[in-house]
Design a protein around this motif. Structure first.
Motif, PDB file in Angstrom:
ATOM      1  N   ASP A 225      -2.349 -11.251-109.066  1.00  0.00           N
ATOM      2  CA  ASP A 225      -1.909 -11.797-107.774  1.00  0.00           C
ATOM      3  C   ASP A 225      -0.395 -11.914-107.613  1.00  0.00           C
ATOM      4  N   TYR A 226       0.352 -12.086-108.704  1.00  0.00           N
ATOM      5  CA  TYR A 226       1.800 -12.256-108.571  1.00  0.00           C
ATOM      6  C   TYR A 226       2.572 -10.931-108.619  1.00  0.00           C
ATOM      7  N   ALA A 227       1.891  -9.817-108.822  1.00  0.00           N
ATOM      8  CA  ALA A 227       2.595  -8.556-109.046  1.00  0.00           C
ATOM      9  C   ALA A 227       2.671  -7.663-107.815  1.00  0.00           C
ATOM     10  N   GLY A 228       2.001  -8.046-106.723  1.00  0.00           N
ATOM     11  CA  GLY A 228       2.043  -7.232-105.521  1.00  0.00           C
ATOM     12  C   GLY A 228       0.686  -6.680-105.149  1.00  0.00           C
ATOM     13  N   VAL A 229      -0.180  -7.542-104.630  1.00  0.00           N
ATOM     14  CA  VAL A 229      -1.530  -7.137-104.227  1.00  0.00           C
ATOM     15  C   VAL A 229      -1.473  -6.594-102.800  1.00  0.00           C
ATOM     16  N   ALA A 230      -1.996  -5.399-102.582  1.00  0.00           N
ATOM     17  CA  ALA A 230      -1.998  -4.800-101.241  1.00  0.00           C
ATOM     18  C   ALA A 230      -3.152  -5.384-100.433  1.00  0.00           C
ATOM     19  N   MET A 231      -3.014  -6.653-100.064  1.00  0.00           N
ATOM     20  CA  MET A 231      -4.077  -7.330 -99.324  1.00  0.00           C
ATOM     21  C   MET A 231      -4.346  -6.653 -97.984  1.00  0.00           C
ATOM     22  N   ALA A 232      -3.333  -6.035 -97.399  1.00  0.00           N
ATOM     23  CA  ALA A 232      -3.517  -5.363 -96.115  1.00  0.00           C
ATOM     24  C   ALA A 232      -4.504  -4.205 -96.205  1.00  0.00           C
ATOM     25  N   MET A 233      -4.752  -3.712 -97.407  1.00  0.00           N
ATOM     26  CA  MET A 233      -5.719  -2.632 -97.594  1.00  0.00           C
ATOM     27  C   MET A 233      -7.156  -3.147 -97.680  1.00  0.00           C
ATOM     28  N   THR A 234      -7.329  -4.439 -97.850  1.00  0.00           N
ATOM     29  CA  THR A 234      -8.652  -4.983 -98.111  1.00  0.00           C
ATOM     30  C   THR A 234      -9.603  -4.776 -96.943  1.00  0.00           C
ATOM     31  N   ARG A 235      -9.194  -5.159 -95.752  1.00  0.00           N
ATOM     32  CA  ARG A 235     -10.055  -4.996 -94.577  1.00  0.00           C
ATOM     33  C   ARG A 235     -10.387  -3.527 -94.302  1.00  0.00           C
ATOM     34  N   PRO A 236      -9.405  -2.610 -94.330  1.00  0.00           N
ATOM     35  CA  PRO A 236      -9.760  -1.202 -94.142  1.00  0.00           C
ATOM     36  C   PRO A 236     -10.730  -0.680 -95.203  1.00  0.00           C
ATOM     37  N   MET A 237     -10.585  -1.149 -96.427  1.00  0.00           N
ATOM     38  CA  MET A 237     -11.509  -0.730 -97.489  1.00  0.00           C
ATOM     39  C   MET A 237     -12.927  -1.200 -97.182  1.00  0.00           C
ATOM     40  N   ILE A 238     -13.042  -2.442 -96.740  1.00  0.00           N
ATOM     41  CA  ILE A 238     -14.357  -2.994 -96.405  1.00  0.00           C
ATOM     42  C   ILE A 238     -14.946  -2.265 -95.197  1.00  0.00           C
ATOM     43  N   ASP A 239     -14.112  -2.077 -94.182  1.00  0.00           N
ATOM     44  CA  ASP A 239     -14.591  -1.447 -92.949  1.00  0.00           C
ATOM     45  C   ASP A 239     -14.997   0.010 -93.146  1.00  0.00           C
ATOM     46  N   SER A 240     -14.449   0.671 -94.166  1.00  0.00           N
ATOM     47  CA  SER A 240     -14.786   2.077 -94.400  1.00  0.00           C
ATOM     48  C   SER A 240     -16.138   2.254 -95.086  1.00  0.00           C
ATOM     49  N   GLY A 241     -16.778   1.122 -95.440  1.00  0.00           N
ATOM     50  CA  GLY A 241     -18.130   1.189 -95.987  1.00  0.00           C
ATOM     51  C   GLY A 241     -18.212   1.587 -97.445  1.00  0.00           C
ATOM     52  N   LEU A 242     -17.172   1.368 -98.212  1.00  0.00           N
ATOM     53  CA  LEU A 242     -17.181   1.718 -99.635  1.00  0.00           C
ATOM     54  C   LEU A 242     -18.232   0.914-100.393  1.00  0.00           C
ATOM     55  N   ARG A 243     -18.861   1.544-101.354  1.00  0.00           N
ATOM     56  CA  ARG A 243     -19.872   0.891-102.184  1.00  0.00           C
ATOM     57  C   ARG A 243     -19.706   1.322-103.639  1.00  0.00           C
TER      58      ARG A 243
END
Length: 273
Positions: free
Chosen positions: A23-41
């Motif tokens: 968490d302190y090293a630079g988490v690309a949180m902005a990628m989280t929603r697109p990853m979820i929305d793209s339906g990855l499993r």
């Protein structure tokens, strides 16, 4: 080289092995929603060396089959509720590791070696659950000298956030060398950054030593405050209130789903991206 977040998420495929930073090293949180929305499993996450909010969200959204990690928590906000629930339910495979072992596996991959040896695991219970870690005697010692061999970790993708990148694809990571190790070990890296540097970072004598060259970067997205609600080293602090809000809501799957469905919980990312 500059990309849209959704386009970057579309580079990912179900079943991929993905390296994510602490968490302190630079988490690309902005990628989280697109990853979820793209339906990855069935993603296989490698936490470098521990996981937090992003990992918990991906698990809660049903995207993850496996996590290799030393720990998953929300820090001051407490345990990672969706991770804990998945472990209890037996719906998530957890590959127990230690921080040095995760780094050793990535460094082995970076160097093109099949394994790296470390000592700290000798005598620990962790070894009982890792048949892929082998204990041998140091072949260069005349006396019994056991060491543990950690196999190389080869992620398909490394995803992280950094303060800046240039238009040539170079990314400035400063002293966060674990981000470089992730990139070197992975087949490709997807990076979000706070700002774009006008010029070539590798030509700046002050900054060049902290640059990850474009050779190791597949795509970059310009997302100011893209780690939110986490902070970014040397830039801005963590939004602890939002972390606390998530931790409280995500204690149940219903609470998690409701929190994730609330646009206000993603507003800062959307406004600043």
């Amino acid at each position: 080289m500059l990309n849209d977040l959704k386009d970057m998420a579309l580079r990912l495929r179900s079943g991929m092995r993905i390296a994510l930073p602490v968490d302190y090293a630079g988490v690309a949180m902005a990628m989280t929603r697109p990853m979820i929305d793209s339906g990855l499993r069935d993603l296989r996450l490698v936490c470098v060396p521990t996981g937090g909010l992003q990992v918990d969200m991906l698990i809660g959204a049903g995207c993850v089959a496996e996590v290799e990690t030393s720990a998953v928590s929300l820090g001051e906000a407490g345990g990672a509720p969706r991770f804990n629930a998945a472990v209890k339910a037996g719906s998530l495979r957890v590959i127990d590791a230690t921080c040095p072992a995760v780094h050793a596996g990535l460094i082995a991959a970076q160097k093109g070696a099949p394994f790296l040896s470390i000592r700290g695991l000798i005598g620990s219970d962790v070894l009982k659950n890792r048949p892929d870690w082998k204990v041998i005697d140091n072949p260069f010692s005349d006396k019994p000298d056991p060491v543990t061999l950690i196999p190389a970790i080869h992620p398909d993708v490394a995803i992280f956030h950094a303060p800046m990148a240039d238009r040539y694809g170079n990314v400035w990571i400063g002293r966060r060398r674990e981000l470089a190790t992730m990139a070197y070990a992975s087949a490709e890296s997807l990076v979000t950054v706070d700002r774009i540097y006008e010029g070539n970072l590798l030509e700046d004598e002050t900054l060049a030593a902290g640059v990850l060259p474009a050779l190791y970067v597949a795509a970059i997205a310009h997302v100011p405050r893209g780690t939110w609600p986490y902070g970014l080293w040397g830039e801005y602090p963590t939004d602890t209130e939002t972390l606390m809000s998530y931790a409280a809501a995500a204690r149940t799957q219903e609470g998690f789903d409701a929190w994730m469905a609330e646009p206000a919980n993603w507003q800062r990312q959307e406004v600043t991206a």
